[in-house]
Design a protein around this motif. Structure first.
Motif, PDB file in Angstrom:
ATOM      1  N   ASP A   8       0.852  -1.191   0.000  1.00 21.58           N
ATOM      2  CA  ASP A   8       0.000   0.000   0.000  1.00 21.58           C
ATOM      3  C   ASP A   8       0.882   1.233   0.000  1.00 21.58           C
ATOM      4  O   ASP A   8       1.401   1.646   1.033  1.00 21.58           O
ATOM      5  N   ALA A  10       0.210   4.257  -0.163  1.00 21.94           N
ATOM      6  CA  ALA A  10      -0.282   5.384   0.628  1.00 21.94           C
ATOM      7  C   ALA A  10       0.286   5.359   2.043  1.00 21.94           C
ATOM      8  O   ALA A  10       0.301   6.381   2.728  1.00 21.94           O
ATOM      9  N   GLU A  11       0.765   4.207   2.495  1.00 23.79           N
ATOM     10  CA  GLU A  11       1.323   4.086   3.839  1.00 23.79           C
ATOM     11  C   GLU A  11       2.815   4.388   3.892  1.00 23.79           C
ATOM     12  O   GLU A  11       3.413   4.417   4.963  1.00 23.79           O
ATOM     13  N   ILE A  12       3.430   4.602   2.750  1.00 22.34           N
ATOM     14  CA  ILE A  12       4.878   4.794   2.704  1.00 22.34           C
ATOM     15  C   ILE A  12       5.200   6.281   2.738  1.00 22.34           C
ATOM     16  O   ILE A  12       4.806   7.034   1.856  1.00 22.34           O
ATOM     17  N   THR A  13       5.911   6.667   3.787  1.00 19.44           N
ATOM     18  CA  THR A  13       6.294   8.069   3.970  1.00 19.44           C
ATOM     19  C   THR A  13       7.804   8.268   3.918  1.00 19.44           C
ATOM     20  O   THR A  13       8.276   9.385   3.951  1.00 19.44           O
ATOM     21  N   SER A  17       9.334   3.354   6.646  1.00 19.03           N
ATOM     22  CA  SER A  17       7.963   2.848   6.548  1.00 19.03           C
ATOM     23  C   SER A  17       7.830   1.855   5.393  1.00 19.03           C
ATOM     24  O   SER A  17       7.008   0.938   5.459  1.00 19.03           O
ATOM     25  N   LYS A  20       8.569  -1.543   6.772  1.00 23.41           N
ATOM     26  CA  LYS A  20       7.426  -2.029   7.569  1.00 23.41           C
ATOM     27  C   LYS A  20       6.297  -2.515   6.662  1.00 23.41           C
ATOM     28  O   LYS A  20       5.746  -3.600   6.857  1.00 23.41           O
ATOM     29  N   VAL A  21       5.954  -1.714   5.661  1.00 25.78           N
ATOM     30  CA  VAL A  21       4.836  -2.049   4.774  1.00 25.78           C
ATOM     31  C   VAL A  21       5.118  -3.324   3.983  1.00 25.78           C
ATOM     32  O   VAL A  21       4.267  -4.211   3.907  1.00 25.78           O
ATOM     33  N   GLU A  24       5.124  -6.467   6.313  1.00 16.85           N
ATOM     34  CA  GLU A  24       3.780  -6.902   6.700  1.00 16.85           C
ATOM     35  C   GLU A  24       2.995  -7.441   5.501  1.00 16.85           C
ATOM     36  O   GLU A  24       2.185  -8.348   5.660  1.00 16.85           O
ATOM     37  N   SER A  66       4.367   6.677  -3.284  1.00 22.14           N
ATOM     38  CA  SER A  66       5.644   6.138  -2.807  1.00 22.14           C
ATOM     39  C   SER A  66       6.815   6.731  -3.576  1.00 22.14           C
ATOM     40  O   SER A  66       7.870   7.001  -3.007  1.00 22.14           O
TER      41      SER A  66
END
Length: 128
Positions: A8, A10-13, A17, A20-21, A24, A66
């Protein structure tokens, strides 16, 4: 049967992160799938949660978000961190890379990640 893992975007900053993304996505909550670019290459070919037969697809949704988060600014940040930790004999070369990245030259972190996928498991990455 092909296994699809979803990243995803949108979760990568930033790069932290991203680890982590992707961890998972492949191995569930708290999962590991690399913590640096060399480890990512190892994970893609070493069976760390991916099928042993290489029959998998990594679908990177919202990858443009991303791409921005892992762009030149993040590249400079990561190279500056590397310059602080690297062996003194390598520091001058890393600092040259920092300057090149500041000037917008060379691949960004996002580009390196995509390149690693293509080198290790060609065709497995789908940017959406």
């Amino acid at each position: 049967m092909t296994t699809t893992y979803v990243i995803d975007g949108a979760e990568i900053t930033g790069l932290e992160s991203f680890w982590k993304v992707i961890g998972e996505a492949v191995n569930g909550p708290g999962g590991y799938f690399g913590s640096n670019l060399d480890a990512l290459a190892d994970c893609l070919t070493g069976g760390y949660g991916t099928p042993d037969d290489d029959d998998f697809v990594m679908e990177w949704r919202d990858h443009e978000l991303s791409r921005r988060a892992l762009g030149q600014e993040e590249t400079v940040r990561q190279l500056e961190r590397r310059a602080q930790r690297c062996h003194p004999d390598n520091r001058a070369a890393v600092l040259r890379d920092v300057e090149r990245a500041r000037a917008g030259e060379g691949p960004a972190v996002f580009d390196r990640i995509v390149e690693i996928f293509e080198q290790q498991v060609p065709g497995s990455l789908r940017l959406r």
